[in-house]
Enzyme design. Structure first.
Site, PDB file in Angstrom:
ATOM      1  N   CYS A 120       0.790  -1.232   0.000  1.00  0.00           N
ATOM      2  CA  CYS A 120       0.000   0.000   0.000  1.00  0.00           C
ATOM      3  C   CYS A 120       0.827   1.288   0.000  1.00  0.00           C
ATOM      4  CB  CYS A 120      -0.949   0.000   1.191  1.00  0.00           C
ATOM      5  SG  CYS A 120      -2.237  -1.236   1.000  1.00  0.00           S
TER       6      CYS A 120
HETATM    7  P1  NAD Z   1      -4.446  -8.597  -3.883  1.00  0.00           P
HETATM    8  O1  NAD Z   1      -3.568  -8.348  -5.032  1.00  0.00           O
HETATM    9  O2  NAD Z   1      -3.925  -9.345  -2.691  1.00  0.00           O
HETATM   10  O3  NAD Z   1      -5.756  -9.355  -4.373  1.00  0.00           O
HETATM   11  C1  NAD Z   1      -6.529  -8.960  -5.459  1.00  0.00           C
HETATM   12  C2  NAD Z   1      -7.313 -10.157  -5.961  1.00  0.00           C
HETATM   13  O4  NAD Z   1      -8.213  -9.731  -6.976  1.00  0.00           O
HETATM   14  C3  NAD Z   1      -6.461 -11.268  -6.586  1.00  0.00           C
HETATM   15  O5  NAD Z   1      -6.726 -12.489  -5.941  1.00  0.00           O
HETATM   16  C4  NAD Z   1      -6.902 -11.290  -8.053  1.00  0.00           C
HETATM   17  O6  NAD Z   1      -6.869 -12.602  -8.613  1.00  0.00           O
HETATM   18  C5  NAD Z   1      -8.307 -10.758  -7.945  1.00  0.00           C
HETATM   19  N1  NAD Z   1      -8.857 -10.191  -9.176  1.00  0.00           N
HETATM   20  C6  NAD Z   1      -8.321  -9.256  -9.994  1.00  0.00           C
HETATM   21  N2  NAD Z   1      -9.193  -8.953 -10.959  1.00  0.00           N
HETATM   22  C7  NAD Z   1     -10.300  -9.693 -10.768  1.00  0.00           C
HETATM   23  C8  NAD Z   1     -11.552  -9.812 -11.431  1.00  0.00           C
HETATM   24  N3  NAD Z   1     -11.858  -9.084 -12.495  1.00  0.00           N
HETATM   25  N4  NAD Z   1     -12.455 -10.687 -10.953  1.00  0.00           N
HETATM   26  C9  NAD Z   1     -12.185 -11.439  -9.874  1.00  0.00           C
HETATM   27  N5  NAD Z   1     -11.028 -11.364  -9.199  1.00  0.00           N
HETATM   28  C10 NAD Z   1     -10.097 -10.495  -9.653  1.00  0.00           C
HETATM   29  O7  NAD Z   1      -4.967  -7.174  -3.438  1.00  0.00           O
HETATM   30  P2  NAD Z   1      -5.216  -6.602  -1.950  1.00  0.00           P
HETATM   31  O8  NAD Z   1      -3.926  -6.468  -1.225  1.00  0.00           O
HETATM   32  O9  NAD Z   1      -6.333  -7.340  -1.331  1.00  0.00           O
HETATM   33  O10 NAD Z   1      -5.696  -5.118  -2.308  1.00  0.00           O
HETATM   34  C11 NAD Z   1      -6.909  -4.884  -2.987  1.00  0.00           C
HETATM   35  C12 NAD Z   1      -7.160  -3.397  -3.009  1.00  0.00           C
HETATM   36  O11 NAD Z   1      -7.331  -2.910  -1.668  1.00  0.00           O
HETATM   37  C13 NAD Z   1      -6.016  -2.575  -3.604  1.00  0.00           C
HETATM   38  O12 NAD Z   1      -6.546  -1.479  -4.285  1.00  0.00           O
HETATM   39  C14 NAD Z   1      -5.244  -2.114  -2.383  1.00  0.00           C
HETATM   40  O13 NAD Z   1      -4.537  -0.920  -2.609  1.00  0.00           O
HETATM   41  C15 NAD Z   1      -6.380  -1.900  -1.390  1.00  0.00           C
HETATM   42  N6  NAD Z   1      -5.975  -2.027   0.015  1.00  0.00           N
HETATM   43  C16 NAD Z   1      -5.117  -3.016   0.376  1.00  0.00           C
HETATM   44  C17 NAD Z   1      -4.766  -3.143   1.716  1.00  0.00           C
HETATM   45  C18 NAD Z   1      -3.781  -4.205   2.144  1.00  0.00           C
HETATM   46  O14 NAD Z   1      -3.306  -4.128   3.281  1.00  0.00           O
HETATM   47  N7  NAD Z   1      -3.451  -5.183   1.314  1.00  0.00           N
HETATM   48  C19 NAD Z   1      -5.303  -2.287   2.676  1.00  0.00           C
HETATM   49  C20 NAD Z   1      -6.214  -1.320   2.268  1.00  0.00           C
HETATM   50  C21 NAD Z   1      -6.541  -1.194   0.929  1.00  0.00           C
END
Ligand code: NAD
Length: 416
Positions: free
Chosen positions: A260
């Site tokens: 992030c």
């Molecule tokens: P991640 O990369 O761990 O997971 C994303 C998932 O989405 C993957 O499993 C991928 O296969 C899936 N995906 C992508 N496109 C898809 C689609 N069209 N249909 C179905 N599945 C699909 O991401 P994350 O770390 O969970 O982060 C997600 C969002 O939340 C990001 O924008 C991130 O900036 C935000 N965020 C993350 C955190 C954190 O601590 N990781 C905290 C707050 C906000």
């Protein structure tokens, strides 16, 4: 509530499990079949404290079939928003998810709300996501609602944070959308702030870039303290009593990583530049962060003149303790630099070795004993177990302040 969640990463999976625990019917959709299979078998594809236990207690439907969201009252977009080569945010996954929702909206008869949990730069929901949703022929504010509901959970504490938010931010397209999104959070005691879509998106960026700024700030103070022979942790402790400052995120070290902070600060810098503003503080925060991990390798060179051919042990690969996530981990920069210098790297991490080995197959992943037998040991993540090791007689360069490591024959910390 009947909820569909698109994306089963740290945010989507934790949200799905926690919202099911709170009594909602949850469908979790991911494009990655392996992830889905693992979730169906109640094995979490990621490590988060407490997640496995709740996952075993609840029933969620996990699928790669986007059509199954047709009966949902709320659809949450939780897909990744990675960084483009120029630092700007990549909306590739968000755009695909929005298009998939649009094709379901075409056939959907009931009103539903689409909530954007992915972190997206201000204006994305209004200017990119809503037009895609409306390409279904349905209209925002009439046939469906839209909210920006940014997520603030911390990896390593994700379940706790989801269940105990410090605040809930709901950016709403209209009151009806916001009312439905607010219902989701009625079980929480946290203040709920309702605002417009772009403000909610900006609150997420302002929060994360502020945290990044706090870290680079204290690292700079730490670098100065080191030159002055002042205990930087004592300074940070003294500052933290002031509740305008607060004691959190004031640990000098090798800087911030993770999925992030680096990504979000780059995205806001790129967005600011795109609209003609030069974000000087943010650029410096990022530059300082990059330099901090390089400084650690320079410290090593001070004590070990011949890195080429030496065995260098690494303690810690994940970007923070309590997590198996290695995205933008400072260990990446440090190990890259060591390999370029011709070192042989042996590394240990309690959770992240498997993920890290995909990035650096040339590193030997081993146990703490072998790491400690190296010519020098670098500490890159503050796992509590590193404070139990025997450092006597070793050369240790510490990027995270592990008190026991000070017993080493030669010990130097990044800011101390
Ligand atoms: P991640 O990369 O761990 O997971 C994303 C998932 O989405 C993957 O499993 C991928 O296969 C899936 N995906 C992508 N496109 C898809 C689609 N069209 N249909 C179905 N599945 C699909 O991401 P994350 O770390 O969970 O982060 C997600 C969002 O939340 C990001 O924008 C991130 O900036 C935000 N965020 C993350 C955190 C954190 O601590 N990781 C905290 C707050 C906000």
């Amino acid at each position: 509530m009947n909820i569909s969640i698109i994306g089963s990463g740290y945010v989507g999976l934790v949200a799905a499990i926690c919202l099911a625990k709170l009594g909602n019917e949850v469908i979790l959709i991911d494009a990655d079949e392996d992830r889905i299979n693992s979730i169906v078998n109640k094995v979490s594809p990621i490590y988060e404290v407490g997640l496995d236990a709740i996952q075993k207690q609840v029933d969620i439907k996990a699928t790669s079939n986007h059509q199954l969201m047709i009966d949902s009252e709320l659809i949450l977009i939780c897909v990744g928003t990675p960084t483009n080569l120029d630092g700007s945010i990549s909306l590739e996954f968000v755009v695909t998810a929005a298009s998939q929702i649009a094709s379901v909206l075409k056939e959907k008869e009931d009103y539903c709300v689409i909530g954007v949990k992915s972190t997206v730069v201000p204006g994305t929901t209004r200017d990119t996501i809503i037009p895609i949703l409306e390409s279904s022929g349905k209209r925002a504010g009439v046939d469906f609602g839209v909210c920006a509901v940014p997520e603030f959970l911390r990896e390593g504490m994700a379940v706790y944070d989801f269940m105990n938010p410090t605040r809930v931010i709901i950016g709403e397209f209209d009151k009806r959308s916001g009312d439905i999104a607010s219902n989701l959070y009625h079980a929480f005691e946290a203040p709920i702030m309702r605002t417009d879509l772009t403000t909610a998106e900006m609150i997420k960026y302002a929060s994360n870039t502020f945290l990044a700024t706090k870290i680079s700030f204290i690292n700079e103070i730490g670098n100065i303290c080191k030159l002055l022979g002042i205990n930087t942790y004592e300074v940070a402790k003294g500052m933290g009593f002031d509740d305008r400052i607060g004691s959190k995120h004031l640990n000098p070290g090798i800087g911030f990583g993770g999925s992030c902070l680096p990504k979000d600060i780059k995205a806001l810098i790129a967005k600011a530049k795109q609209i003609g503003y030069e974000p000087r503080i943010l650029e410096e925060v990022l530059r300082l962060n990059e330099e901090q991990s390089k400084n650690l390798v320079n410290l090593l060179k001070k004590h070990l003149t011949n890195i080429r051919g030496s065995n260098i042990g690494i303690l810690g690969l994940s970007f923070k303790p309590g997590s198996d996530d290695v995205r933008e981990s400072r260990a990446i920069n440090v190990i890259q630099a060591l390999l370029q210098e011709g070192a042989k790297v042996k590394a240990y991490d309690p959770l992240a070795m498997e993920k890290f080995s995909e990035l650096f197959p040339e590193v030997k992943y081993t146990n703490t004993q072998e790491v400690m037998e190296c010519d020098a040991t670098l500490i890159l993540t503050e796992w509590p177990e590193f404070n139990e090791l025997d450092y006597k007689g070793k050369l240790v360069i510490d990027g995270r302040l592990i008190p026991k490591a000070k017993e080493a024959r030669i010990y130097e910390g990044i800011c101390w």
